[in-house]
Design an enzyme around this catalytic site. Structure first.
Site, PDB file in Angstrom:
ATOM      1  CB  CYS A 162       8.417   3.478  34.678  1.00 24.01           C
ATOM      2  SG  CYS A 162       6.824   3.064  35.404  1.00 24.01           S
ATOM      3  CG  HIS A 294       9.725   0.518  29.406  1.00 21.24           C
ATOM      4  ND1 HIS A 294      10.358   0.618  30.629  1.00 21.24           N
ATOM      5  CD2 HIS A 294       8.428   0.887  29.625  1.00 21.24           C
ATOM      6  CE1 HIS A 294       9.488   1.030  31.545  1.00 21.24           C
ATOM      7  NE2 HIS A 294       8.307   1.191  30.958  1.00 21.24           N
ATOM      8  CG  HIS A 330       7.103  -2.117  35.142  1.00 24.84           C
ATOM      9  ND1 HIS A 330       8.208  -1.377  35.512  1.00 24.84           N
ATOM     10  CD2 HIS A 330       6.356  -1.276  34.348  1.00 24.84           C
ATOM     11  CE1 HIS A 330       8.140  -0.181  34.978  1.00 24.84           C
ATOM     12  NE2 HIS A 330       7.031  -0.094  34.268  1.00 24.84           N
TER      13      HIS A 330
END
Length: 853
Positions: A162, A294, A330
């Site tokens: 990520c 995030h 995401h």
């Protein structure tokens, strides 16, 4: 002497998300507070209440030949689309002179997957050999996209889950800082495939509706998309009248060194990366106006990220922070760059992106999350944070007022190798390997037989039958191609590899947990421990001063195999224990946790010789004084998988070899013999090493990179050779020397005909007139072709050659293929001052290094 850091600005952007397929549409969707998370038709066939933010737009690829579109996966097609849009916006799409110098860094988490979906989705009849060959490699999207766009500055693929795309932006930033290019392209691309969706679903971290970061019910919403930014040196952008959208002031990475999936509960790595990025930018917490966090929506991430903010910002409760994952989910490997672009298109409107669907804050989530509505604010400097499995952290500092922040400086360092460690089939330590090579009466190592799992063989033969029936071999490889079904029959004792045997990890390691250790991770950790030991570097409480860059080729194959096999027949019952371990960055994670390495940490997965890409990045980190020391390495475990089967069938591998049959540069090339192992080295400033009482093994005087634009035409060997010769020329320029000053050349060809032809032609183009009798070596036949670290294995031997002022002969080759080249066919005593090391990836990416004693 202090060096001013170059100003690096953003002059072009491209976007693809669930919200829109154009920059204008994306901006408007954001301003409209559109949420792209919806019911997923694709995944609902397996999972109840499947929700995702999917890319469902009809994208026009009419500018690409139809047969190439068929060969590419969405990771490549999406990367191409956003990259082309970014170059067009920057006004560089047709600037050939600029594109020749422009490199590309791609961030992705799950690449090379789509081509093999028919196998683990149990629809083998849909398998496409063309797609497998052109899109089946982890870094294939780099090669295909750079070819289509005409980029020649070299490519890399970042695979840190990520944090992959913000890490790609950071690397592109550094390649401008080091003067290798005036322009760079940073890309993130991430289609969501069944293995990824199933893994997160089985971990029970999916939100039942749409994620609500920091509030309400915890859970993430998975998304997909792509983004690209053109980075450019400020003066270059101004000189050509480019529009500037922002300035990257700095970035940093770090590693928690805590857990394979969970964040450090003390938020140590997250705090460290923010402080380091601000230090690099020369700004204080008080100068940051906004943080794009995030914000996955999971309980652990939101709680720890909130804690990290409180530890970094004195008045954290007053700092506006928000999560854009509430808009488009995401996006995993593409998350950071998509979120960066979201900021860049809304902040000029003096609007802060909100956290959508914000309700009752969760316990310990008590910051200003800009709930539900845009807020008016004029932002000068903002921070962009992303975190990943394995404790990989990344932070960027970005200015919306280019040129307003004073330039920072650094004390440019020389970069030396102070420690080496290696594991291979011929020795479990660096010294054992060297002893084997210098012992001229040593018998060739006995190769090991490949042992396949029964289900792999069954699936492989079923696939081969399907490809034969559909005549895909003839269509792709020509009618003269011979299909050999005996490539890997059961109990084929003639198929051999260089395997590491009789390895006892506890003889080499102070701490070793076999329950968490993969084969490749064990090799890497042993080599790493040896490199630290030889450099007299003990990690106490200073792990944040030590970085690590790993280069991977096929990655943790056995773990990945087990995970993918568990998808069948019911993806809902996938084995979550193997999910994080199947990621490319899992080996770096294992090493970081085992040894407490917390500094700059990243994983490149550019394929063969990926560790040479890692070496370029480690070099820059030390040279720019971002970290005092960096470990660089690669590791390979050879596992009898479907990829091995396909390599054998398509005749890339020398199937019936004994060790002495592996003849690099031989007249009758038969393909490569696989090997496994690891090689690690420690980079640091030579003065620092000497102050610690450590002898410097060698110095890296400079390097060069390039890539060819002939990915779709295997016959274009001359173009590939020119690209490698260009990398060599760039290395000469970087080191300030000429071909006449090179005393030895070391190639890393795997022994296949095309690989050898390209390498030798590039060497002749470089030295044919200026230094035609320069000695040429290659030692891959000693180790087998250890894919990711072939270049580093050869570098280990070169370092010893410089020490001894002597050169071992190329092993086993009896008759050489090119009379023009001065191959070292017998041990040579000679003066070695400057040595050239070359390397290539299978996709046409080329490296060259000048090594100095």
């Amino acid at each position: 002497m202090k060096t001013n850091r170059k100003r690096v600005v953003i002059t072009g952007m491209g976007i693809l998300s669930s919200l829109a397929d154009s920059l204008g549409g994306f901006k408007q969707a954001l301003l409209n507070k559109t949420c792209g998370v919806a019911d997923s038709e694709r995944f609902s066939k397996w999972f109840d209440n499947a929700r995702a933010a999917e890319v469902l737009h009809d994208i026009d690829y009419s500018d690409i030949p139809a047969d190439i579109v068929e060969a590419l996966d969405n990771a490549a097609l999406w990367a191409y689309k956003v990259s082309k849009d970014a170059l067009q916006q920057a006004g560089l799409e047709k600037n050939t002179a600029c594109l020749d110098e422009t490199g590309m860094i791609v961030g992705v988490s799950s690449a090379g997957t789509e081509a093999f979906l028919p196998l683990f989705e149990q629809r083998i009849q849909d398998f496409s050999l063309k797609k497998a060959m052109y899109s089946g490699g982890f870094a294939s999207c780099c090669s295909s996209v750079s070819t289509l766009l005409g980029l020649k500055g070299g490519v890399e693929l970042v695979a840190t889950a990520c944090t992959a795309s913000p890490n790609a932006v950071g690397m592109a930033y550094d390649y401008i800082q080091n003067g290798k290019s005036k322009t760079m392209l940073a890309v993130g691309t991430e289609p969501i495939y069944l293995p990824t969706f199933a893994g997160f679903y089985a971990l029970n971290v999916m939100h039942e509706d749409s994620c609500t970061p920091f509030s309400g019910h915890s859970g993430m919403s998975i998304g997909e998309g792509a983004g690209a930014v053109v980075l450019e040196e400020y003066e270059h952008a101004v000189a050509r009248g480019a529009t500037i959208y922002g300035e990257i002031l700095a970035y940093a990475t770090s590693c928690d060194a805590y857990h394979e999936t969970g964040p450090d509960p003390r938020a140590g790595g997250a705090v460290q990366v923010m402080l380091k990025a601000m230090q690099n930018a020369g700004v204080t917490p008080e100068q940051i106006d906004y943080v794009n966090v995030h914000g996955t929506g999971t309980e652990a991430n939101d709680r720890i990220e909130t804690l990290a903010m409180k530890k970094v910002f004195p008045d954290a409760e007053k700092m506006p922070v928000s999560s854009t994952k509430s808009f488009f989910g995401h996006n995993i490997g593409a998350a950071g760059i998509v979120e960066l672009i979201a900021c860049l298109v809304t902040l000029p409107e003096k609007k802060l992106l909100p956290t959508l669907k914000f309700g009752v804050p969760r316990p310990n989530c008590d910051l200003d999350y800009v709930p539900n509505a845009f807020r008016e604010k004029d932002v000068g400097i903002f921070m962009k944070n992303n975190y990943a499995f394995g404790g990989n952290n990344c932070c960027m500092i970005v200015s919306m007022r280019p040129g307003a922040t004073p330039q920072t400086t650094y004390d440019a360092k020389r970069v030396a190798i102070s420690g080496f460690g290696a594991v291979s089939a011929i020795g479990h330590t660096f010294n054992e390997i060297l002893e084997y090579i210098w012992a001229r009466d040593k018998q060739p190592v006995a190769l090991s037989e490949v042992k396949f799992y029964d289900d792999t063989l069954e699936e492989a033969h079923e696939l081969l039958a399907t490809l034969t029936e559909t005549r895909q071999f003839e269509a792709l490889l020509g009618g003269e191609f011979t299909i050999n079904d005996s490539a890997l029959p059961e109990n084929d004792v003639n198929f051999k590899t260089f395997q590491v045997t009789n390895l006892e990890p506890r003889k080499h390691l102070r701490r070793f947990d076999p329950r968490k250790a993969t084969r490749g991770g064990t090799f890497a950790l042993i080599a790493l421990a040896e490199a630290l030991g030889s450099a007299k570097r003990k990690i106490k409480k200073d792990g944040d001063e030590l970085g690590m860059v790993m280069g991977m080729s096929r990655g943790p194959q056995e773990t990945t195999y087990k995970y993918l096999q568990s998808l069948k027949p019911d993806p809902r019952k996938v084995r979550t224990s193997e999910f994080p371990g199947s990621l490319m960055n899992s080996i770096a994670t294992f090493c970081g946790i085992s040894e407490g390495i917390k500094g700059y940490t990243t994983t490149l997965a550019t394929g063969e010789n990926a560790a040479l890409g890692a070496l370029t990045y480690g070099y820059e980190i030390v040279r720019q004084q971002l970290q005092p020391q960096v470990l660089v390495g690669g590791a390979d475990e050879y596992f009898p998988s479907m990829s091995l089967y396909m390599d054998a069938v398509t005749q890339k591998i020398h199937r019936t070899a004994e060790a002495c049959d592996y003849q690099i540069y031989g007249q009758n090339p038969k393909g490569f013999v696989p090997g496994e192992g690891a090689c690690m080295l420690l980079l640091e400033d030579p003065d620092a090493a000497k102050a610690r009482g450590v002898d410097v093994l060698a110095e890296i005087a400079g390097y060069g990179k390039s890539n060819s634009n002939s990915y779709f035409d295997a016959t274009q060997l001359s173009e590939k050779a020119e690209a490698m010769a260009l990398a060599i020329a760039r290395a000469f320029a970087d080191a300030g020397i000429t071909a006449k000053e090179i005393d030895l050349v070391c190639g890393t060809s795997n022994g296949a005909d095309a690989s050898t032809q390209v390498e030798l032609e590039a060497i002749w183009q470089t030295f044919g007139q200026a230094n035609p009798r320069v000695p040429v070596v290659n030692y891959n036949a000693y180790f087998g072709f250890v894919e990711s670290s072939a270049g580093l294995m050869n570098l280990a031997v070169l370092v010893d050659c410089i020490k001894k002022q002597a050169v071992p002969a190329i092993p086993y080759t009896e008759a050489f293929c090119d009379e023009r080249i001065n191959f070292v066919s017998a041990p040579l005593q000679t003066t070695l001052r400057n040595v050239l090391l070359t390397g290539a990836t299978e996709g046409g990416n080329y490296y060259a290094f000048i090594i100095r004693g």
